[in-house]
Design an enzyme around this catalytic site. Structure first.
Site, PDB file in Angstrom:
ATOM      1  N   LYS A   1      42.092  41.280  28.519  1.00 60.36           N
ATOM      2  CA  LYS A   1      41.196  40.268  27.948  1.00 60.36           C
ATOM      3  C   LYS A   1      39.856  40.939  27.662  1.00 60.36           C
ATOM      4  O   LYS A   1      39.234  41.499  28.565  1.00 60.36           O
ATOM      5  CB  LYS A   1      40.978  39.110  28.930  1.00 60.36           C
ATOM      6  CG  LYS A   1      42.141  38.132  28.987  1.00 60.36           C
ATOM      7  CD  LYS A   1      41.772  36.912  29.818  1.00 60.36           C
ATOM      8  CE  LYS A   1      42.937  35.948  29.939  1.00 60.36           C
ATOM      9  NZ  LYS A   1      42.632  34.817  30.839  1.00 60.36           N
TER      10      LYS A   1
ATOM     11  N   ARG B   1      50.405  33.407  33.776  1.00 58.96           N
ATOM     12  CA  ARG B   1      49.118  34.085  33.944  1.00 58.96           C
ATOM     13  C   ARG B   1      48.034  33.135  34.448  1.00 58.96           C
ATOM     14  O   ARG B   1      47.059  33.557  35.069  1.00 58.96           O
ATOM     15  CB  ARG B   1      48.696  34.760  32.631  1.00 58.96           C
ATOM     16  CG  ARG B   1      47.438  35.611  32.786  1.00 58.96           C
ATOM     17  CD  ARG B   1      47.202  36.560  31.623  1.00 58.96           C
ATOM     18  NE  ARG B   1      45.945  37.259  31.797  1.00 58.96           N
ATOM     19  CZ  ARG B   1      45.590  38.365  31.162  1.00 58.96           C
ATOM     20  NH1 ARG B   1      46.400  38.908  30.292  1.00 58.96           N
ATOM     21  NH2 ARG B   1      44.420  38.934  31.380  1.00 58.96           N
TER      22      ARG B   1
ATOM     23  N   ARG C   1      39.497  48.312  12.855  1.00 55.82           N
ATOM     24  CA  ARG C   1      40.745  47.620  13.232  1.00 55.82           C
ATOM     25  C   ARG C   1      41.397  48.189  14.490  1.00 55.82           C
ATOM     26  O   ARG C   1      42.590  48.081  14.696  1.00 55.82           O
ATOM     27  CB  ARG C   1      41.759  47.625  12.092  1.00 55.82           C
ATOM     28  CG  ARG C   1      41.269  46.872  10.894  1.00 55.82           C
ATOM     29  CD  ARG C   1      42.398  46.464   9.994  1.00 55.82           C
ATOM     30  NE  ARG C   1      41.866  45.743   8.854  1.00 55.82           N
ATOM     31  CZ  ARG C   1      41.396  46.321   7.775  1.00 55.82           C
ATOM     32  NH1 ARG C   1      41.409  47.638   7.666  1.00 55.82           N
ATOM     33  NH2 ARG C   1      40.921  45.590   6.807  1.00 55.82           N
TER      34      ARG C   1
ATOM     35  N   LYS D   1      48.052  41.843  39.723  1.00 56.71           N
ATOM     36  CA  LYS D   1      47.620  41.412  38.387  1.00 56.71           C
ATOM     37  C   LYS D   1      48.551  41.998  37.314  1.00 56.71           C
ATOM     38  O   LYS D   1      48.937  41.300  36.368  1.00 56.71           O
ATOM     39  CB  LYS D   1      46.163  41.790  38.111  1.00 56.71           C
ATOM     40  CG  LYS D   1      45.726  41.307  36.727  1.00 56.71           C
ATOM     41  CD  LYS D   1      44.289  40.958  36.557  1.00 56.71           C
ATOM     42  CE  LYS D   1      44.056  40.356  35.168  1.00 56.71           C
ATOM     43  NZ  LYS D   1      42.669  40.163  34.809  1.00 56.71           N
TER      44      LYS D   1
ATOM     45  N   GLU E   1      38.113  37.582  44.766  1.00 52.39           N
ATOM     46  CA  GLU E   1      39.283  37.669  43.876  1.00 52.39           C
ATOM     47  C   GLU E   1      40.432  38.393  44.583  1.00 52.39           C
ATOM     48  O   GLU E   1      41.602  38.159  44.289  1.00 52.39           O
ATOM     49  CB  GLU E   1      38.921  38.399  42.571  1.00 52.39           C
ATOM     50  CG  GLU E   1      37.750  37.783  41.785  1.00 52.39           C
ATOM     51  CD  GLU E   1      38.146  36.595  40.907  1.00 52.39           C
ATOM     52  OE1 GLU E   1      39.337  36.255  40.821  1.00 52.39           O
ATOM     53  OE2 GLU E   1      37.217  35.998  40.302  1.00 52.39           O
TER      54      GLU E   1
ATOM     55  N   HIS F   1      34.367  27.062  38.225  1.00 49.47           N
ATOM     56  CA  HIS F   1      33.710  27.078  36.919  1.00 49.47           C
ATOM     57  C   HIS F   1      32.741  25.902  36.781  1.00 49.47           C
ATOM     58  O   HIS F   1      31.633  26.043  36.253  1.00 49.47           O
ATOM     59  CB  HIS F   1      34.756  27.048  35.794  1.00 49.47           C
ATOM     60  CG  HIS F   1      34.148  26.984  34.443  1.00 49.47           C
ATOM     61  ND1 HIS F   1      34.193  25.843  33.671  1.00 49.47           N
ATOM     62  CD2 HIS F   1      33.441  27.896  33.748  1.00 49.47           C
ATOM     63  CE1 HIS F   1      33.540  26.065  32.546  1.00 49.47           C
ATOM     64  NE2 HIS F   1      33.082  27.304  32.560  1.00 49.47           N
TER      65      HIS F   1
ATOM     66  N   HIS G   1      39.342  28.713  40.118  1.00 48.55           N
ATOM     67  CA  HIS G   1      38.417  28.774  38.986  1.00 48.55           C
ATOM     68  C   HIS G   1      38.071  27.403  38.412  1.00 48.55           C
ATOM     69  O   HIS G   1      37.068  27.261  37.735  1.00 48.55           O
ATOM     70  CB  HIS G   1      38.987  29.668  37.884  1.00 48.55           C
ATOM     71  CG  HIS G   1      38.946  31.136  38.232  1.00 48.55           C
ATOM     72  ND1 HIS G   1      39.579  31.656  39.343  1.00 48.55           N
ATOM     73  CD2 HIS G   1      38.348  32.194  37.631  1.00 48.55           C
ATOM     74  CE1 HIS G   1      39.369  32.968  39.406  1.00 48.55           C
ATOM     75  NE2 HIS G   1      38.627  33.318  38.367  1.00 48.55           N
TER      76      HIS G   1
ATOM     77  N   GLU H   1      48.892  34.458  28.436  1.00 52.87           N
ATOM     78  CA  GLU H   1      48.635  33.242  29.206  1.00 52.87           C
ATOM     79  C   GLU H   1      49.310  32.003  28.615  1.00 52.87           C
ATOM     80  O   GLU H   1      48.691  30.963  28.407  1.00 52.87           O
ATOM     81  CB  GLU H   1      47.110  33.011  29.355  1.00 52.87           C
ATOM     82  CG  GLU H   1      46.793  32.172  30.569  1.00 52.87           C
ATOM     83  CD  GLU H   1      45.315  32.176  30.970  1.00 52.87           C
ATOM     84  OE1 GLU H   1      44.687  33.243  30.981  1.00 52.87           O
ATOM     85  OE2 GLU H   1      44.808  31.097  31.262  1.00 52.87           O
TER      86      GLU H   1
ATOM     87  N   HIS I   1      30.114  34.790  40.240  1.00 60.63           N
ATOM     88  CA  HIS I   1      31.391  34.187  39.884  1.00 60.63           C
ATOM     89  C   HIS I   1      32.339  34.100  41.101  1.00 60.63           C
ATOM     90  O   HIS I   1      32.923  33.061  41.390  1.00 60.63           O
ATOM     91  CB  HIS I   1      32.008  35.021  38.758  1.00 60.63           C
ATOM     92  CG  HIS I   1      33.368  34.583  38.341  1.00 60.63           C
ATOM     93  ND1 HIS I   1      33.608  33.358  37.747  1.00 60.63           N
ATOM     94  CD2 HIS I   1      34.569  35.210  38.445  1.00 60.63           C
ATOM     95  CE1 HIS I   1      34.906  33.263  37.499  1.00 60.63           C
ATOM     96  NE2 HIS I   1      35.507  34.363  37.915  1.00 60.63           N
TER      97      HIS I   1
ATOM     98  N   ASN J   1      43.938  31.996  37.771  1.00 62.24           N
ATOM     99  CA  ASN J   1      42.747  31.127  37.763  1.00 62.24           C
ATOM    100  C   ASN J   1      42.636  30.270  39.019  1.00 62.24           C
ATOM    101  O   ASN J   1      41.890  29.291  39.036  1.00 62.24           O
ATOM    102  CB  ASN J   1      42.750  30.225  36.515  1.00 62.24           C
ATOM    103  CG  ASN J   1      42.621  31.052  35.262  1.00 62.24           C
ATOM    104  OD1 ASN J   1      42.033  32.131  35.287  1.00 62.24           O
ATOM    105  ND2 ASN J   1      43.187  30.570  34.172  1.00 62.24           N
TER     106      ASN J   1
END
Ligand code: NAD
Ligand code: GLY
Length: 372
Positions: A143, A241, A121, A227, A185, A252, A248, A237, A265, A245
């Site tokens: 994340k 946030r 946990r 960031k 980025e 993507h 993206h 998000e 990426h 992206n």
């Protein structure tokens, strides 16, 4: 040493950035007051380069180090490898104050963070990111997660590290293409939040590509600060946030249409940023000269700003499919000027198509090879 704080109440933490810090990480880890025993997760490539200096520094600070290697590659960021890591941790007989240290790029960071978040946990988690993308993006903000065969990053959590330890000198051994992908980025941060930083990049890109330690420390610190500011406002998000992206949405679609085999990426994001900028220009939000400034800096860095070999109609279809799967609107992050973006959905297909065609080099989709 430059330090950036991620302010999240009791989950706040610092990002330490300093050339040569890898070998002195022990002092930083020791100061957290956790268990004397730590577990480092890495891969053979990064471990071969940096496990010894990291371990030596940790041991010098009185810590005992166990290490576990997983194979290198995005395809190993999955539940099978997660389970094998649980088994390895079981045999280490840890307690709940034993920190897990991720030593590697974004794949190691996301996977180790997910394991740290879920084993017993939750174990304390420390990021030692070694790729540029990991140093300025994936190690910050919490994340963590793994891929499912059907979709990337589908299983995961928000789990903040206790500290992030960044040694810009580690970038000296990174492949040039990986470095450039991370730089996309960094350009993104300038566009979404900081015109002065964008202008600094325009004037200093050569020093960055030469891996000058001061230039690297500066871009890492400023990117982490941006960031950190965004994440501190909106950890999960719910709104703000999403500006991270930028580039993206179409990026993507390009990655998924090419089965993640063609673009790094960051390369897809670079093209996606220019496509989004043309959408903004088409909607009267952004001047053409502000689009061209972005094209210019990305090209100087060596990043693609156009593609060929994919039909714009296929991209539109992929966006529509994403919308269906996510059960919502296709959202675009659009620059209103360099340094400020807005979030916008319900953009007409015609506008999106026009913008995509501006970043598509050839119309002869059948015969032209997929690039870059
Ligand atoms: P990666 O972790 O695969 O690293 C790229 C390659 O560089 C790998 O072969 C790696 O072993 C190698 N490498 C790393 N550091 C090195 C060094 N100093 N010297 C030599 N080689 C080195 O890829 P990445 O681009 O770092 O990360 C991509 C991953 O990050 C994806 O899985 C993506 O989903 C994830 N990601 C997560 C977040 C987040 O917020 N958690 C954000 C962006 C991306
Ligand atoms: N990379 C996007 C985010 O962390 O939210």
């Amino acid at each position: 040493m430059p330090q950036v704080k991620v302010s999240l109440g009791e989950r706040s933490y610092h990002i330490h950035i300093e050339p040569g810090l890898m070998g002195r990480a022990g002092e930083v880890v020791r100061s957290l007051g956790l268990n004397q025993r730590v577990v480092v997760i890495t891969n053979p490539k990064v471990g071969g380069l940096y496990l010894s200096p990291l371990k030596e520094g940790l041991e010098k600070a009185g810590l005992t180090v166990e290490s576990i290697e997983v194979p290198d590659g995005e395809e190993y960021k999955n539940l099978e490898v997660t389970r094998s890591l649980y088994n390895e941790l079981l045999s280490c007989r840890l307690d709940r104050r034993t920190p897990v240290i991720a030593l590697g790029g974004g794949v190691i960071g996301d996977l180790s963070g997910f394991v740290a978040a879920t084993f017993m946990r939750g174990l304390p988690f420390i990021q030692v990111p070694t790729s540029l993308l990991a140093q300025i993006d994936s190690s910050v903000g919490g994340k963590v997660g793994v891929n499912l065969p059907q979709a990337k990053n589908m299983v995961g959590s928000f789990y903040q590290p206790s500290v992030v330890i960044i040694d810009p000198l580690a970038l000296k051994t990174l492949d040039e293409r990986e470095l450039m992908a991370g730089l996309a980025e960094i350009v993104k941060y300038g566009v979404i939040r900081d015109e002065a930083f964008f202008a600094w990049l325009e004037n200093n890109w050569a020093g960055i590509l030469d891996l000058e330690p001061e230039a690297l420390s500066h871009i890492i610190a400023r990117s982490c600060q941006i960031k950190a500011d965004v994440v501190s406002l909106d950890e999960r998000e719910a709104g703000e946030r999403a500006i991270l992206n930028y580039g993206h949405t179409i990026g993507h679609a390009l990655e998924s249409l090419t089965d993640y085999k063609c673009f790094r990426h960051g390369e897809a994001v670079a093209i996606g940023m220019i496509a989004a900028s043309w959408i903004a220009n088409e909607l009267g939000l952004l001047s053409e000269s502000e689009v061209r400034r972005q094209i210019d800096i990305l090209q100087r860095i060596g990043l693609p700003t156009t593609f060929s070999g994919i039909d714009s109609q296929e991209i539109i279809k992929t966006l529509a499919l994403d919308k269906k799967v996510l059960g919502g609107e296709v959202r675009f992050i659009l620059p209103a000027q360099i340094g400020r973006v807005i979030i916008k959905s319900a953009i007409s297909t015609e506008v999106i198509k026009k913008a995509i065609e501006k970043v598509c080099r050839h119309r002869d989709f059948q015969r032209s090879p997929i690039e870059p």
